[in-house]
Write a protein that holds these residues in place. Structure first.
Motif, PDB file in Angstrom:
ATOM      1  N   LEU A  79     -34.234   8.477 -39.675  1.00 16.26           N
ATOM      2  CA  LEU A  79     -34.364   9.913 -39.881  1.00 16.26           C
ATOM      3  C   LEU A  79     -32.992  10.559 -39.988  1.00 16.26           C
ATOM      4  O   LEU A  79     -32.043  10.175 -39.293  1.00 16.26           O
ATOM      5  CB  LEU A  79     -35.133  10.542 -38.713  1.00 16.26           C
ATOM      6  CG  LEU A  79     -36.548   9.991 -38.441  1.00 16.26           C
ATOM      7  CD1 LEU A  79     -37.154  10.706 -37.241  1.00 16.26           C
ATOM      8  CD2 LEU A  79     -37.436  10.155 -39.665  1.00 16.26           C
ATOM      9  N   ASP A  80     -32.887  11.554 -40.853  1.00 21.90           N
ATOM     10  CA  ASP A  80     -31.638  12.303 -40.942  1.00 21.90           C
ATOM     11  C   ASP A  80     -31.507  13.205 -39.721  1.00 21.90           C
ATOM     12  O   ASP A  80     -32.493  13.432 -39.002  1.00 21.90           O
ATOM     13  CB  ASP A  80     -31.592  13.111 -42.245  1.00 21.90           C
ATOM     14  CG  ASP A  80     -32.748  14.097 -42.349  1.00 21.90           C
ATOM     15  OD1 ASP A  80     -32.818  15.032 -41.526  1.00 21.90           O
ATOM     16  OD2 ASP A  80     -33.593  13.909 -43.245  1.00 21.90           O
ATOM     17  N   PRO A  81     -30.318  13.717 -39.437  1.00 22.46           N
ATOM     18  CA  PRO A  81     -30.114  14.533 -38.233  1.00 22.46           C
ATOM     19  C   PRO A  81     -31.068  15.719 -38.115  1.00 22.46           C
ATOM     20  O   PRO A  81     -31.561  16.023 -37.022  1.00 22.46           O
ATOM     21  CB  PRO A  81     -28.656  15.012 -38.378  1.00 22.46           C
ATOM     22  CG  PRO A  81     -28.012  13.949 -39.191  1.00 22.46           C
ATOM     23  CD  PRO A  81     -29.054  13.476 -40.159  1.00 22.46           C
ATOM     24  N   SER A  82     -31.350  16.380 -39.231  1.00 23.68           N
ATOM     25  CA  SER A  82     -32.242  17.544 -39.190  1.00 23.68           C
ATOM     26  C   SER A  82     -33.655  17.133 -38.787  1.00 23.68           C
ATOM     27  O   SER A  82     -34.292  17.778 -37.938  1.00 23.68           O
ATOM     28  CB  SER A  82     -32.267  18.226 -40.558  1.00 23.68           C
ATOM     29  OG  SER A  82     -33.205  19.280 -40.560  1.00 23.68           O
ATOM     30  N   THR A  83     -34.147  16.055 -39.374  1.00 23.16           N
ATOM     31  CA  THR A  83     -35.500  15.588 -39.051  1.00 23.16           C
ATOM     32  C   THR A  83     -35.553  15.047 -37.624  1.00 23.16           C
ATOM     33  O   THR A  83     -36.562  15.217 -36.923  1.00 23.16           O
ATOM     34  CB  THR A  83     -35.938  14.497 -40.042  1.00 23.16           C
ATOM     35  OG1 THR A  83     -35.821  14.984 -41.372  1.00 23.16           O
ATOM     36  CG2 THR A  83     -37.398  14.105 -39.794  1.00 23.16           C
ATOM     37  N   SER A  84     -34.489  14.417 -37.172  1.00 18.66           N
ATOM     38  CA  SER A  84     -34.448  13.913 -35.795  1.00 18.66           C
ATOM     39  C   SER A  84     -34.537  15.073 -34.795  1.00 18.66           C
ATOM     40  O   SER A  84     -35.233  14.979 -33.782  1.00 18.66           O
ATOM     41  CB  SER A  84     -33.161  13.117 -35.569  1.00 18.66           C
ATOM     42  OG  SER A  84     -33.151  11.945 -36.350  1.00 18.66           O
ATOM     43  N   ALA A  85     -33.808  16.140 -35.095  1.00 22.39           N
ATOM     44  CA  ALA A  85     -33.852  17.313 -34.219  1.00 22.39           C
ATOM     45  C   ALA A  85     -35.259  17.905 -34.193  1.00 22.39           C
ATOM     46  O   ALA A  85     -35.768  18.294 -33.128  1.00 22.39           O
ATOM     47  CB  ALA A  85     -32.845  18.360 -34.694  1.00 22.39           C
ATOM     48  N   ARG A  86     -35.900  17.954 -35.356  1.00 26.88           N
ATOM     49  CA  ARG A  86     -37.277  18.470 -35.423  1.00 26.88           C
ATOM     50  C   ARG A  86     -38.229  17.561 -34.648  1.00 26.88           C
ATOM     51  O   ARG A  86     -39.140  18.035 -33.959  1.00 26.88           O
ATOM     52  CB  ARG A  86     -37.722  18.572 -36.878  1.00 26.88           C
ATOM     53  CG  ARG A  86     -39.161  19.050 -37.064  1.00 26.88           C
ATOM     54  CD  ARG A  86     -39.437  19.376 -38.514  1.00 26.88           C
ATOM     55  NE  ARG A  86     -40.854  19.624 -38.715  1.00 26.88           N
ATOM     56  CZ  ARG A  86     -41.718  18.709 -39.140  1.00 26.88           C
ATOM     57  NH1 ARG A  86     -41.305  17.476 -39.402  1.00 26.88           N
ATOM     58  NH2 ARG A  86     -42.998  19.014 -39.306  1.00 26.88           N
ATOM     59  N   ALA A  87     -38.012  16.250 -34.730  1.00 24.89           N
ATOM     60  CA  ALA A  87     -38.845  15.293 -33.996  1.00 24.89           C
ATOM     61  C   ALA A  87     -38.751  15.524 -32.498  1.00 24.89           C
ATOM     62  O   ALA A  87     -39.764  15.511 -31.785  1.00 24.89           O
ATOM     63  CB  ALA A  87     -38.433  13.862 -34.336  1.00 24.89           C
ATOM     64  N   LEU A  88     -37.534  15.751 -32.013  1.00 24.09           N
ATOM     65  CA  LEU A  88     -37.348  15.996 -30.574  1.00 24.09           C
ATOM     66  C   LEU A  88     -38.033  17.291 -30.142  1.00 24.09           C
ATOM     67  O   LEU A  88     -38.610  17.370 -29.051  1.00 24.09           O
ATOM     68  CB  LEU A  88     -35.854  16.041 -30.254  1.00 24.09           C
ATOM     69  CG  LEU A  88     -35.110  14.701 -30.359  1.00 24.09           C
ATOM     70  CD1 LEU A  88     -33.621  14.905 -30.181  1.00 24.09           C
ATOM     71  CD2 LEU A  88     -35.649  13.703 -29.331  1.00 24.09           C
TER      72      LEU A  88
END
Length: 281
Positions: free
Chosen positions: A83-92
């Motif tokens: 996952l890219d950083p933006s999607t990772s942040a959304r996942a969290l």
């Protein structure tokens, strides 16, 4: 039982004795009918209670599966490190939100267990309800802004006015009323929160311009395991325990809570009344 047939077979008696006998038979028939009606009503109540519990368990299962599946799904994606950083942040954020939902489910179930066992306890102290209301408003402000709902607070209580209450539990009730109002109020709606003194009591009113409550649902809103039709049809999450818990908390405080609505599409108003604290002079 045929009363006329029973009396015709009697030996000749004076009319007064026959009248007494007929009256006794009629009384027995009335009692039997009343007994049958009482048993039928009890059976319907039991069936309704069982149906409510079955629906509650179904909702509980759905809520648990939904949040757990979301958490597990995003954890798998995070572990894959694709996952890219933006999607990772959304996942969290999604994992955190679902974990918070799980925590609330567990807390509600724990509260209901205490209520059923009569073990829900309060830690009472003088509390300024104004501060409790403002704190709850701060908590729900973002959710209201996301739906462009106007929150209007009107306080007509002197700063020194207090109630003898468990601050945390009272905050739980106010938060529940506000989140329900936001959940069932369409975008661009309005919610009014009024706090005022009423003689020896203080009154909190939460009134919304939301989807309303049908008349037949009003008497059951605060019942245990009741999931209102407006919640079911509005895809509302939760177990339908919040108002039952709120009622028990308010009753333990010596207060009252009631709901009013003019019907579907007419908004709803919830009113809480609590006795003022009698502080030593």
């Amino acid at each position: 039982m045929d009363v006329s047939r029973s009396t015709s077979s009697l030996p000749a008696q004076d009319s007064a004795a026959q009248a007494t006998y007929v009256a006794a038979l009629e009384k027995t028939l009335r009692q039997e009918r009343a007994g049958r009606l009482k048993a039928e009503r009890a059976l319907r109540r039991t069936q309704a209670a069982n149906s409510a519990k079955d629906r509650f368990l179904s909702i509980l299962s759905h809520e648990l599966r939904t949040t757990l599946n979301s958490i597990l799904g995003w954890v798998v994606l995070l572990r894959a490190e694709r996952l890219d950083p933006s999607t990772s942040a959304r996942a969290l954020e999604i994992i955190e939100r679902n974990a918070a939902t799980q925590s609330k489910l567990v807390n509600d179930l724990s509260d209901i267990s205490r209520i059923i066992q009569g073990k829900l306890r309060l830690e009472l102290q003088p509390v300024a309800l104004q501060a409790v209301v403002r704190s709850a408003l701060d908590t729900v402000m973002l959710a209201a802004q996301q739906k462009r709902i106007e929150l209007v607070l009107q306080i007509a209580v002197d700063e020194g006015v207090q109630v003898l209450a468990d601050r945390e539990r009272l905050g739980q009730v106010v938060w529940n009323l506000l989140t329900n109002a936001i959940k069932f109020t369409p975008e661009g709606g309005r919610i009014e929160i009024t706090l005022r003194s009423q003689g020896s009591e203080i009154e909190l009113i939460v009134s919304d311009s939301g989807i309303g409550i049908v008349a037949e649902a009003l008497p059951h809103l605060f019942e245990l395991f009741h999931q209102s039709e407006r919640a079911i049809h509005h895809n509302g999450s939760g177990l339908g325990l919040g108002l039952a818990i709120a009622r028990e908390i308010i009753h333990l405080h010596g207060g009252q809570i009631r709901a009013e609505s003019a019907g579907a599409g007419q908004g709803a108003t919830f009113t809480v009344r609590l006795p003022l604290a009698q502080l030593p002079r």
